[in-house]
Design a protein around this motif. Structure first.
Motif, mmCIF file in Angstrom:
data_model
loop_
_atom_site.group_PDB
_atom_site.id
_atom_site.type_symbol
_atom_site.label_atom_id
_atom_site.label_comp_id
_atom_site.label_asym_id
_atom_site.label_seq_id
_atom_site.Cartn_x
_atom_site.Cartn_y
_atom_site.Cartn_z
ATOM 1 N N GLU A 122 -7.009 -10.543 -9.668
ATOM 2 C CA GLU A 122 -6.930 -11.943 -9.254
ATOM 3 C C GLU A 122 -7.979 -12.798 -9.956
ATOM 4 N N VAL A 182 0.250 -8.912 -5.982
ATOM 5 C CA VAL A 182 1.220 -8.601 -4.929
ATOM 6 C C VAL A 182 0.832 -7.235 -4.358
ATOM 7 N N ARG A 183 0.291 -7.246 -3.141
ATOM 8 C CA ARG A 183 -0.300 -6.025 -2.554
ATOM 9 C C ARG A 183 0.689 -4.870 -2.453
ATOM 10 N N SER A 211 2.864 -4.046 -4.514
ATOM 11 C CA SER A 211 3.234 -3.522 -5.830
ATOM 12 C C SER A 211 2.132 -2.688 -6.461
ATOM 13 N N CYS A 249 -4.150 -15.484 -10.566
ATOM 14 C CA CYS A 249 -2.933 -15.316 -9.765
ATOM 15 C C CYS A 249 -3.209 -14.315 -8.649
ATOM 16 N N LYS A 250 -2.332 -14.261 -7.653
ATOM 17 C CA LYS A 250 -2.459 -13.291 -6.572
ATOM 18 C C LYS A 250 -1.807 -11.974 -6.980
ATOM 19 N N ALA A 267 -0.192 -3.682 -11.036
ATOM 20 C CA ALA A 267 0.375 -4.496 -9.960
ATOM 21 C C ALA A 267 1.136 -5.669 -10.549
ATOM 22 N N ASP A 268 2.067 -6.197 -9.759
ATOM 23 C CA ASP A 268 2.741 -7.438 -10.104
ATOM 24 C C ASP A 268 1.833 -8.599 -9.716
ATOM 25 N N LEU A 269 1.967 -9.715 -10.436
ATOM 26 C CA LEU A 269 1.209 -10.923 -10.130
ATOM 27 C C LEU A 269 2.152 -12.016 -9.659
ATOM 28 N N SER A 270 1.663 -12.829 -8.743
ATOM 29 C CA SER A 270 2.413 -13.986 -8.264
ATOM 30 C C SER A 270 1.587 -15.233 -8.546
ATOM 31 N N THR A 293 2.936 -12.077 -15.231
ATOM 32 C CA THR A 293 3.653 -11.409 -14.154
ATOM 33 C C THR A 293 3.164 -10.000 -13.828
ATOM 34 N N ARG A 294 2.297 -9.422 -14.653
ATOM 35 C CA ARG A 294 1.893 -8.021 -14.473
ATOM 36 C C ARG A 294 0.437 -7.851 -14.880
#
Length: 96
Positions: A71, A79-80, A82, A76-77, A92-95, A44-45
């Motif tokens: 990435e 989150v721009r 964040s 994972c993507k 950044a956070d990851l999605s 997640t991070r």
């Protein structure tokens, strides 16, 4: 003199330690464009440390490259919205 050497050793050791948010995660090295990063991440991070020398790098360029490095490292993507930090350390956070 001993105190100085002890303090210097502690500072150097802290430079490669991942932040609390990504302890127990995975790390890798990624190169994107003109920048090289060490990326530490969980599901997640993520945090990316720029590891190459750059004379007055553009914050926007470094952030875009760091997001791409996150990435590539995590799958994972990023989150721009964040992305935060400076030109040396970006988190950044990851999605996934």
């Amino acid at each position: 003199m001993r105190f100085f050497l002890l303090a210097l050793t502690a500072c150097i050791a802290a430079c490669s330690t991942p932040g609390v948010e990504v302890w127990g995660g995975t790390n890798s090295r990624q190169s994107v464009g003109a920048y090289s990063f060490t990326v530490n991440h969980t599901r997640t991070r993520a945090e990316a440390y720029r590891t190459n020398f750059a004379l007055r790098p553009s914050r926007a360029d470094v952030f875009d490259s760091a997001a791409r490095a996150m990435e590539l490292a995590s799958g994972c993507k990023a989150v721009r919205g964040s992305l935060e930090g400076d030109v040396a350390r970006i988190v950044a956070d990851l999605s996934c």
